[in-house]
Design an enzyme around this catalytic site. Structure first.
Site, PDB file in Angstrom:
ATOM      1  N   GLU A 141     -63.986  67.741  -0.603  1.00  0.00           N
ATOM      2  CA  GLU A 141     -62.905  68.197  -1.657  1.00  0.00           C
ATOM      3  C   GLU A 141     -61.933  69.218  -0.964  1.00  0.00           C
ATOM      4  O   GLU A 141     -61.677  70.234  -1.346  1.00  0.00           O
ATOM      5  CB  GLU A 141     -63.578  69.206  -2.822  1.00  0.00           C
ATOM      6  CG  GLU A 141     -64.136  68.255  -3.998  1.00  0.00           C
ATOM      7  CD  GLU A 141     -64.761  69.198  -4.958  1.00  0.00           C
ATOM      8  OE1 GLU A 141     -65.240  68.427  -6.057  1.00  0.00           O
ATOM      9  OE2 GLU A 141     -65.019  70.389  -4.931  1.00  0.00           O
ATOM     10  N   GLU A 312     -68.763  62.373  -7.557  1.00  0.00           N
ATOM     11  CA  GLU A 312     -69.423  63.316  -8.387  1.00  0.00           C
ATOM     12  C   GLU A 312     -68.933  63.256 -10.035  1.00  0.00           C
ATOM     13  O   GLU A 312     -67.973  63.021 -10.376  1.00  0.00           O
ATOM     14  CB  GLU A 312     -69.111  64.806  -8.235  1.00  0.00           C
ATOM     15  CG  GLU A 312     -69.510  65.209  -6.538  1.00  0.00           C
ATOM     16  CD  GLU A 312     -69.153  66.490  -6.362  1.00  0.00           C
ATOM     17  OE1 GLU A 312     -68.634  67.226  -7.277  1.00  0.00           O
ATOM     18  OE2 GLU A 312     -68.922  66.846  -5.184  1.00  0.00           O
TER      19      GLU A 312
END
Length: 645
Positions: A141, A312
């Site tokens: 991320e 995710e």
């Protein structure tokens, strides 16, 4: 296919074998590991402890599971920060950030780049040839917690070099930035500082270049890792997990170095953070807004040049939004199928088991902290069983293109000219209007080929470069431009010919004045399509064209020249619904006004219908359609799939 994020370092080794067996039995195929494990892999400088990871990978491989191995650079260990304190980033207020969270490093730091190079090389050398490792995820991320833009001395030095490479001479920079204003002329590049902590707002050209530079630094850091992985792990895929509603980083540019894009899907958290009307936010609090995940699937499919994963997937309540409701039963299954309908190759749930400790202990997993399966586990298992009985067809090009530009988001962040102006808000308004009409959408960057699209929407593109103009000229369908398109040059100046700048080659009009309006201050625009109350933004246009929509004072809100249209105001949802439905019909498409909460998506000859609402609805399937999942009446929080003839 399905997967899961797993952290063997969080659990006793005695559990690993049982966990792996249950993953296989649940129908999972991929397991992501390792992205936060640097301190366990290297507890002291130069002392590597690979044994636990060797054993974990072997345990997963014994059950036939494929591993996505994360490079651990998102969490530098304490010893590294103590040895090189300059790797810690500096925030916009000039404060050095500290160890104790994650993403605590500066992308420009030479010391950190060297340490990252070292650990990624060691990781790739050890596991790059391992059969169980299918591929790698770089870092984790990028940019989370506001970390793309750093204001440390290393960034200032690197920014000066970036500017010199871009402009060549300080005279060219002064001209591009308009530094005659407010006596800001520079004599050399060493005088240029980072654009923060100024008494009044910094020069917008300066700020935009800094945002470009910061994004480029992330790409350079990622490319460093990619080059190592390519050299030591040939044949293994490389991806990165991007985030939702995040524009500090140009994902289109960074993903050029990846095999495909991935993203992390948290529909409830995103919905809670979105500036939706209160009643809409409450309606979808437990389901997520019907377009929030879909938009990102389409965006990252475009970023990944046709390929993407969900790395995710939210399985239950999260821990990071202002409010964290539990998903309505059925939604984990619906979100998973929706991702697959939009072309996801893999949907991976975060995480296998809820952690009982540390910062994310309130973030649900497929299992509770006591290892009992939670709601998401049963829904994931159901999807795995359903998938096993079906062979998904390939994804085709959508009939509608939506042009999305990270640089546009930066332009409006630098100079919004109105408190409510939001690039993402405008993008989402257009995207949601298309989805409510049952239309499939490809999200593409400026300059991408628009051939084969019946309709292209450009919600706003302030900087129109030559390649983008060429793509618009060569587009085969109708092209709709939104407000502020062509309103800035590449150096953040008003075009000499006035907005929409280069788009005047397509539409004979000039924007001569603009205004931003407070919420509630509305003006009525009317024309053959009807009457619409518009607010927030209006432009005054000079043009020989007769407006399709006009305000009471005679000013135009919508203009058309051939297959090109220009919208000179912030559109209301009602206007967009009517306008886009009409343009879609003209383009030969078949828009249908869907019931509230119902959305469609096609994958090859299959049509998916997703019901985000609390009541059953009729799917717009033809009589005699062959249903592969569900039926014509789609229950609450359920889906149906049928095959078109």
């Amino acid at each position: 296919m399905l997967g899961v994020c797993y952290y063997p370092e969080h659990w006793p080794k005695a559990r690993w074998k049982e966990d792996a067996r249950r993953m296989r039995e649940a129908g999972l195929s991929y397991v992501r590991v390792g992205e936060f494990a640097w301190a366990l892999l290297e507890p002291e400088p130069g002392r590597l402890e690979w044994g636990w990871l060797d054993e974990a990978l072997a345990t997963l491989a014994a059950e036939g599971l494929k591993v996505v191995l994360g490079t651990p650079t998102a969490t530098p260990p304490k010893w590294l920060v103590d040895r090189y304190p300059e790797v810690l980033p500096v925030d916009r207020e000039g404060r050095r950030r500290r160890f104790g969270g994650r993403r605590h490093y500066c992308f420009s730091s030479p010391a950190y780049r060297e340490e990252a190079r070292r650990i990624v090389t060691l990781l790739a050398e050890r596991y790059g040839g391992l059969e169980a490792v299918a591929g790698f995820q770089t870092d984790n991320e990028y940019g989370c917690h506001g970390t793309v833009r750093c204001y440390c001395p290393r960034c200032q030095e690197a920014f000066r070099g970036w500017l010199k490479a871009r402009y060549g001479t300080i005279e060219a920079l002064n001209e591009a930035w308009g530094t005659a204003f407010w006596s800001q002329r520079y004599r050399n590049f060493t005088e240029v500082e980072l654009p923060h902590l100024t008494v009044a707002e910094p020069n917008p050209s300066h700020l935009l270049d800094y945002y470009r530079f910061a994004s480029d630094q992330v790409r350079a850091f990622n490319r460093l890792q990619v080059e190592i992985l390519r050299a030591h792990a040939p044949g293994k895929f490389i991806t990165h997990n991007f985030m939702g509603f995040f524009t500090d980083l140009d994902a289109f540019a960074l993903a050029q170095d990846l095999d495909f894009a991935s993203w992390d899907s948290y529909p409830l958290g995103f919905t809670d953070l979105m500036p939706l009307p209160p009643e809409e936010k409450l309606r979808y609090a437990r389901t997520g807004h019907p377009d929030v995940a879909a938009f990102h699937h389409d965006l990252y499919r475009g970023v990944g040049r046709g390929r993407f994963w969900v790395m995710e997937q939210q399985p239950g309540p999260v821990n990071w939004a202002p409010h964290n409701p539990s998903p309505t039963p059925g939604m984990v299954r619906l979100w998973t199928w929706e991702a697959l309908a939009h072309g996801a190759e893999v949907v991976s749930y975060f995480r296998w088991r809820q952690a009982p400790f540390a910062q994310e202990q309130m973030h649900a997993g497929l299992h509770r902290p006591d290892s009992a399966p939670d709601q998401g586990f049963f829904e994931a298992k159901q999807v795995a069983e359903e998938l096993a009985a079906l062979a998904l067809p390939p994804v085709a090009q959508a009939p509608v293109a939506l042009v999305f530009d990270y640089e546009a988001a930066w332009v409006y962040e630098v100079q919004p000219q109105g408190a409510e102006w939001s690039y993402l808000g405008l993008i989402y308004l257009f995207y949601s209007a298309l989805r409510r009409l049952g239309l499939d959408v490809d999200v593409v960057p400026p300059g991408a080929s628009l051939r084969g699209y019946a309709l292209t929407v450009v919600p706003s593109l302030p900087i129109v470069r030559g390649e983008a103009l060429k793509a618009f000229q060569e587009a085969e369908g109708i092209v709709l431009f939104g407000p502020r398109s062509g309103s800035k040059t590449e150096t953040f100046q008003i075009p000499r010919e006035l907005p929409p700048g280069p788009l005047q080659a397509l539409l004979p009009l000039k924007v001569v004045r603009v205004e931003s309006l407070p919420p509630g201050l509305l003006e009525v625009a009317e024309g053959p399509m009807g009457r619409f109350s518009l607010g927030l933004w209006r432009e005054w246009v000079e043009s020989p064209l007769r407006p399709w929509l006009a305000f009471a004072d005679g000013g135009g809100a919508l203009y058309r020249e051939g297959r090109y249209l220009y919208l000179a105001a912030w559109p209301s949802p009602e206007l967009l619904g009517v306008l886009l439905a009409g343009l879609a019909q003209e383009a030969g498409l078949r828009p249908v006004f869907l019931p509230e909460g119902l959305r469609l998506r096609r994958r090859g000859p299959w049509v998916f219908a997703f019901n985000y609402g609390p009541e059953a609805v009729e799917a717009p399937a033809p009589e005699g359609a062959r249903f592969l999942l569900g039926g014509k009446r789609v229950g609450p929080y359920d889906l149906a799939v049928w095959e078109e003839a």
